[in-house]
Design a protein around this motif. Sequence first.
Motif, mmCIF file in Angstrom:
data_model
loop_
_atom_site.group_PDB
_atom_site.id
_atom_site.type_symbol
_atom_site.label_atom_id
_atom_site.label_comp_id
_atom_site.label_asym_id
_atom_site.label_seq_id
_atom_site.Cartn_x
_atom_site.Cartn_y
_atom_site.Cartn_z
ATOM 1 N N ALA A 157 0.833 -1.205 0.000
ATOM 2 C CA ALA A 157 0.000 0.000 0.000
ATOM 3 C C ALA A 157 0.866 1.253 0.000
ATOM 4 C CB ALA A 157 -0.933 -0.010 1.211
ATOM 5 N N ALA A 158 1.924 1.237 0.813
ATOM 6 C CA ALA A 158 2.818 2.393 0.904
ATOM 7 C C ALA A 158 3.522 2.641 -0.424
ATOM 8 C CB ALA A 158 3.847 2.173 2.012
ATOM 9 N N ALA A 159 3.967 1.558 -1.082
ATOM 10 C CA ALA A 159 4.686 1.695 -2.351
ATOM 11 C C ALA A 159 3.794 2.274 -3.442
ATOM 12 C CB ALA A 159 5.231 0.335 -2.788
ATOM 13 N N VAL A 160 2.553 1.808 -3.509
ATOM 14 C CA VAL A 160 1.630 2.305 -4.535
ATOM 15 C C VAL A 160 1.315 3.774 -4.307
ATOM 16 C CG1 VAL A 160 -0.664 2.061 -5.517
ATOM 17 C CG2 VAL A 160 0.632 0.031 -4.929
ATOM 18 N N ILE A 161 1.064 4.158 -3.061
ATOM 19 C CA ILE A 161 0.739 5.555 -2.755
ATOM 20 C C ILE A 161 1.944 6.462 -3.010
ATOM 21 C CG2 ILE A 161 0.170 7.146 -0.870
ATOM 22 C CD1 ILE A 161 -1.687 4.951 0.231
ATOM 23 N N ALA A 162 3.130 5.980 -2.673
ATOM 24 C CA ALA A 162 4.346 6.794 -2.857
ATOM 25 C C ALA A 162 4.651 7.039 -4.326
ATOM 26 C CB ALA A 162 5.534 6.116 -2.184
ATOM 27 N N THR A 163 4.138 6.173 -5.208
ATOM 28 C CA THR A 163 4.422 6.317 -6.645
ATOM 29 C C THR A 163 3.225 6.834 -7.427
ATOM 30 O OG1 THR A 163 3.848 3.986 -6.973
ATOM 31 C CG2 THR A 163 6.168 4.489 -6.615
ATOM 32 N N ASN B 253 10.704 12.751 -12.487
ATOM 33 C CA ASN B 253 9.440 12.463 -11.812
ATOM 34 C C ASN B 253 9.326 11.005 -11.382
ATOM 35 O OD1 ASN B 253 8.092 15.010 -11.761
ATOM 36 N ND2 ASN B 253 7.773 14.850 -13.956
ATOM 37 N N LEU B 254 9.877 10.099 -12.164
ATOM 38 C CA LEU B 254 9.812 8.677 -11.820
ATOM 39 C C LEU B 254 10.723 8.327 -10.650
ATOM 40 C CD1 LEU B 254 9.748 7.026 -15.376
ATOM 41 C CD2 LEU B 254 7.918 6.949 -13.679
ATOM 42 N N LEU B 255 11.949 8.827 -10.689
ATOM 43 C CA LEU B 255 12.945 8.409 -9.704
ATOM 44 C C LEU B 255 12.805 9.105 -8.359
ATOM 45 C CD1 LEU B 255 16.011 8.145 -12.087
ATOM 46 C CD2 LEU B 255 14.710 6.279 -11.070
ATOM 47 N N ARG B 256 11.931 10.099 -8.283
ATOM 48 C CA ARG B 256 11.687 10.761 -6.991
ATOM 49 C C ARG B 256 11.265 9.748 -5.935
ATOM 50 N NH1 ARG B 256 7.779 14.759 -8.363
ATOM 51 N NH2 ARG B 256 6.407 12.963 -8.599
ATOM 52 N N ALA B 257 10.430 8.782 -6.316
ATOM 53 C CA ALA B 257 9.917 7.796 -5.361
ATOM 54 C C ALA B 257 10.954 6.739 -4.994
ATOM 55 C CB ALA B 257 8.671 7.109 -5.931
ATOM 56 N N VAL B 258 12.156 6.822 -5.583
ATOM 57 C CA VAL B 258 13.224 5.877 -5.262
ATOM 58 C C VAL B 258 14.221 6.497 -4.286
ATOM 59 C CG1 VAL B 258 14.960 4.329 -6.279
ATOM 60 C CG2 VAL B 258 12.927 4.907 -7.572
ATOM 61 N N SER B 259 14.042 7.766 -3.989
ATOM 62 C CA SER B 259 14.939 8.448 -3.055
ATOM 63 C C SER B 259 14.397 8.368 -1.629
ATOM 64 C CB SER B 259 15.107 9.923 -3.451
ATOM 65 O OG SER B 259 15.814 10.616 -2.440
ATOM 66 N N PRO B 260 15.178 7.844 -0.676
ATOM 67 C CA PRO B 260 14.701 7.754 0.717
ATOM 68 C C PRO B 260 14.572 9.113 1.405
ATOM 69 C CG PRO B 260 16.990 7.038 0.549
ATOM 70 C CD PRO B 260 16.508 7.258 -0.854
ATOM 71 N N ILE C 122 6.767 11.199 3.963
ATOM 72 C CA ILE C 122 5.377 11.359 4.426
ATOM 73 C C ILE C 122 4.708 9.992 4.549
ATOM 74 C CG2 ILE C 122 3.084 12.177 3.714
ATOM 75 C CD1 ILE C 122 4.550 14.656 2.539
ATOM 76 N N VAL C 123 4.871 9.159 3.533
ATOM 77 C CA VAL C 123 4.273 7.820 3.549
ATOM 78 C C VAL C 123 4.886 6.978 4.660
ATOM 79 C CG1 VAL C 123 3.976 5.685 2.243
ATOM 80 C CG2 VAL C 123 3.682 7.882 1.106
ATOM 81 N N ALA C 124 6.206 7.077 4.824
ATOM 82 C CA ALA C 124 6.887 6.311 5.874
ATOM 83 C C ALA C 124 6.409 6.727 7.260
ATOM 84 C CB ALA C 124 8.399 6.511 5.758
ATOM 85 N N GLY C 125 6.252 8.033 7.457
ATOM 86 C CA GLY C 125 5.808 8.519 8.768
ATOM 87 C C GLY C 125 4.406 8.066 9.120
ATOM 88 N N THR C 126 3.520 8.028 8.142
ATOM 89 C CA THR C 126 2.129 7.642 8.392
ATOM 90 C C THR C 126 1.979 6.139 8.593
ATOM 91 O OG1 THR C 126 1.380 9.503 7.042
ATOM 92 C CG2 THR C 126 -0.237 7.771 7.490
ATOM 93 N N THR C 127 2.722 5.355 7.815
ATOM 94 C CA THR C 127 2.586 3.900 7.879
ATOM 95 C C THR C 127 3.504 3.255 8.916
ATOM 96 O OG1 THR C 127 4.202 3.648 6.094
ATOM 97 C CG2 THR C 127 1.872 3.766 5.463
ATOM 98 N N PRO D 42 11.834 4.597 5.527
ATOM 99 C CA PRO D 42 11.913 5.046 4.133
ATOM 100 C C PRO D 42 12.654 4.052 3.239
ATOM 101 C CG PRO D 42 12.397 6.859 5.615
ATOM 102 C CD PRO D 42 12.330 5.624 6.460
ATOM 103 N N VAL D 43 13.690 3.410 3.781
ATOM 104 C CA VAL D 43 14.478 2.455 2.989
ATOM 105 C C VAL D 43 13.629 1.256 2.583
ATOM 106 C CG1 VAL D 43 16.460 0.897 3.014
ATOM 107 C CG2 VAL D 43 16.653 3.181 4.021
ATOM 108 N N SER D 44 12.790 0.762 3.508
ATOM 109 C CA SER D 44 11.942 -0.390 3.183
ATOM 110 C C SER D 44 10.917 -0.032 2.103
ATOM 111 C CB SER D 44 11.232 -0.896 4.443
ATOM 112 O OG SER D 44 10.325 0.067 4.947
ATOM 113 N N ILE D 45 10.427 1.205 2.121
ATOM 114 C CA ILE D 45 9.478 1.646 1.084
ATOM 115 C C ILE D 45 10.191 1.766 -0.259
ATOM 116 C CG2 ILE D 45 8.017 3.572 0.316
ATOM 117 C CD1 ILE D 45 7.364 4.069 3.260
#
Length: 468
Positions: A160-166, A419-426, A433-438, A442-445
């Motif tokens: 869920a976190a990965a899909v939302i982050a991307t 725009n694509l690689l932004r979600a690959v940066s911890p 934001i996604v890491a803090g909520t879930t 950040p590394v696992s996401i």
Amino acid sequence: MNALLISIIGIIAVSILVYMLLKKNDIKMTLMSLGLILMYVAVLMGQKLQLTVSTGAKWLDPFQALVDQFSTTLVGPGFVILILGGYSAYMNHIGANQVTVHALTKPIAKIKSVYILIPIVFLIGNLLSLVIPSASNLAIILLATLYPVLRSANMSRLSAAAVIATSATIIPTPLGSDNVAIATQLHLPVTDYVFRYHAMVSIPTLLVIAVVHYFWQKYQDKKHLENLSYEDELTMADATEKAAVTETIHRSVFGNFVYGLLPLLPIVLLLIVFFVNIVAHKNLNISVQVVSLISFVIAVLVELISKRKLQIVLKETSAFFNGMGNVMGIVVLLVSASVFVQGLTSIGIIDMIQNMMKNMSSSGVILPIIMVIFTAIIVLLSGSGMALLFAMIPLIVPLAKAAGIQPEALSVPMQLSGNLLRAVSPVAAVVLIVAGTTKLSPVSIVKRTSVPMIFGTIMMLVLSLMMF
């Protein structure tokens, strides 16, 4: 010796820029300051600056160059960005954005297959980025509205976190500030750039990423089983967090077709004009500014019909103009980037690079690859690709010309890779934001986002090289 000196000065300037990017310092003032310094160096070297009119005092000419850039940008791409910022803010103020989000995410709750949800949610999230272009803001909304639905359907936290982050990646939209700026630089209508070039690469890439997401998240879930149920996750949250989640789940949003359409109305109008020109062989030249203002007037009329309180509705239109002020920073970023490039041009380094490209064999293939690699490094280290992209926009045409390729062959890969690689940066804001909520690291996401996003980057680069 002169060429060596110019190269050293240019390398120092670019190195300072990269350092400031990585340190997350204000990039606007960095670009502007470096540009002014380079212009003063050019004056000391006896070079002449390109100005609309000279001040009569060569030591003041760099500031005249700065004024010229403000004048040019504010009446060009800057004005478009201001109008779009105002319209987006007004849509948010009247609740239309929330209606659109609710309408697009509500059917997801009816889908029972967890892994079929992954590509669907990814594509819907990208559609929502048409309405909410900020990756961070979109993630916050999806975490509040969609995350509980996904977890209740037994999707793992990491999936869920990965899909939302991307979710906010490379959807082709004529309302994007980066598309507006690039189209202006290429002297193209923004609809032509988006639908004739950007979309030809981005749409196939998005579809493939959605499929890769499906297999990668499924594989990772089997490899690392989720032991935490959503009920246990809620139990782990403190009282404040649980109250916020519950409120979000049960909050009813006033939704109807008209309000849900309003945020997308400028895009709908632009698409109608685009297809009318193709099918009916017309030559309608209706700009983004015009359709945005028409959409704003329609939205005000809808509010009047809905609320029937003229004074309140007219007062609330101030949200439009406040929104214009809120995006002024993007306009200044464009100005600052132009000033920096004018500084590099004034010392002669752009001419040197152009000459190098002309003498290089296969520069048409090598240049896009080099720029994508450079973009990837900066984005992964800094978590942001927009600042770098805006800084590089004024260089697209001269570099492409020197390499003997279409400007789109350079602009599309640079834009999409950032725009694509932004979600690959911890260290990217959306990942944090996604890491803090879930309550995930950040590394696992990033482990979950890296394969789909890197695959997408490689695919879009190959497509760009083939098409352009």
